[in-house]
Design an enzyme around this catalytic site. Structure first.
Site, PDB file in Angstrom:
ATOM      1  N   GLY A  18       0.854  -1.182   0.000  1.00  0.00           N
ATOM      2  CA  GLY A  18       0.000   0.000   0.000  1.00  0.00           C
ATOM      3  C   GLY A  18       0.889   1.230   0.000  1.00  0.00           C
ATOM      4  O   GLY A  18       2.010   1.195  -0.495  1.00  0.00           O
ATOM      5  N   CYS A  19       0.397   2.324   0.541  1.00  0.00           N
ATOM      6  CA  CYS A  19       1.218   3.537   0.678  1.00  0.00           C
ATOM      7  C   CYS A  19       2.439   3.199   1.527  1.00  0.00           C
ATOM      8  O   CYS A  19       2.326   2.551   2.552  1.00  0.00           O
ATOM      9  CB  CYS A  19       0.402   4.655   1.316  1.00  0.00           C
ATOM     10  SG  CYS A  19       1.347   6.165   1.570  1.00  0.00           S
ATOM     11  N   PHE A  20       3.620   3.656   1.112  1.00  0.00           N
ATOM     12  CA  PHE A  20       4.843   3.194   1.782  1.00  0.00           C
ATOM     13  C   PHE A  20       5.152   3.829   3.129  1.00  0.00           C
ATOM     14  O   PHE A  20       5.968   3.322   3.879  1.00  0.00           O
ATOM     15  CB  PHE A  20       6.054   3.278   0.863  1.00  0.00           C
ATOM     16  CG  PHE A  20       6.308   4.583   0.133  1.00  0.00           C
ATOM     17  CD1 PHE A  20       5.931   5.807   0.613  1.00  0.00           C
ATOM     18  CD2 PHE A  20       6.969   4.541  -1.100  1.00  0.00           C
ATOM     19  CE1 PHE A  20       6.197   6.983  -0.076  1.00  0.00           C
ATOM     20  CE2 PHE A  20       7.243   5.704  -1.799  1.00  0.00           C
ATOM     21  CZ  PHE A  20       6.859   6.936  -1.287  1.00  0.00           C
TER      22      PHE A  20
END
Length: 199
Positions: free
Chosen positions: A14-16
């Site tokens: 997902g978003c890092f």
């Protein structure tokens, strides 16, 4: 710790920002950085905007440097499961991906996913290149855990001691905070290209 036994593990979750922040506090994790990988057809060094805009097939990824004397690959897969925020049906940049660097890692990752069907991820060979994301993305949540309290305390002090100038000072503080954030994004734009296996 022997520096000779430091290995790397790359994953998309997902978003890092959140996965990198959560995994780094585990014993045996030496360092995390965020960036982009999973597409060796990229000709130019990517930017956050090009990845988010879907102009590449790169994934927002976390690069983990770990002490292989303390953590095994299966240990890292379990940690990945704990921090993974990916969901099925999302854009490529946010996919859950376990990047593997050997046939043994591939086999372990595939077995892990078969035994843990709730994990939203696929297995892919690690690309030849990992691009570290722009500096303002590194340690993102650690920076904001400091900045938000400073902003809140500043605004509270303005409200308490600002008197007739409270609204003006409040506006200055808020606009300065927004301006700093925009300038940071404008000037912290360097993306480093790491050739996997040569690092």
């Amino acid at each position: 710790m022997s520096m000779n036994n430091v290995k790397t593990f790359h994953f998309g979750a997902g978003c890092f920002w959140a996965p990198a922040d959560k995994i780094k506090s585990n014993p045996g994790i030496i360092k995390t950085s965020v960036g982009y990988c999973g597409d060796d057809s990229v000709k130019d060094v990517p930017t956050y905007e090009s990845v988010c805009g879907g102009r590449t097939k790169l994934v927002e990824a976390v690069r983990v440097e770990y002490d292989a004397d303390k953590l095994s690959f299966p240990d890292l897969l379990a940690l990945f499961d704990e921090v993974n925020t990916a969901q099925w049906g999302t854009k490529r940049q946010y996919e859950g991906v376990i990047f593997t660097s050997s046939n043994e890692e591939k086999s372990l990752a595939e077995t892990f996913l078969k035994e843990n069907k709730q994990v939203v991820a696929m297995v892919e060979p690690m690309s030849d290149t990992f691009y570290t994301a722009e500096k303002y993305h590194q340690d993102y949540w650690a920076k904001w855990r400091t900045r938000i309290p400073i902003l809140v305390i500043s605004l509270a002090l303005v409200g308490k001691f600002g008197g007739d100038m409270s609204q003006t000072i409040y506006n200055i503080v808020c606009y300065a905070f927004i301006g700093f954030t925009l300038l940071e994004r404008k000037f912290d734009t360097n993306v480093d290209k790491l050739i996997v296996g040569e690092d």
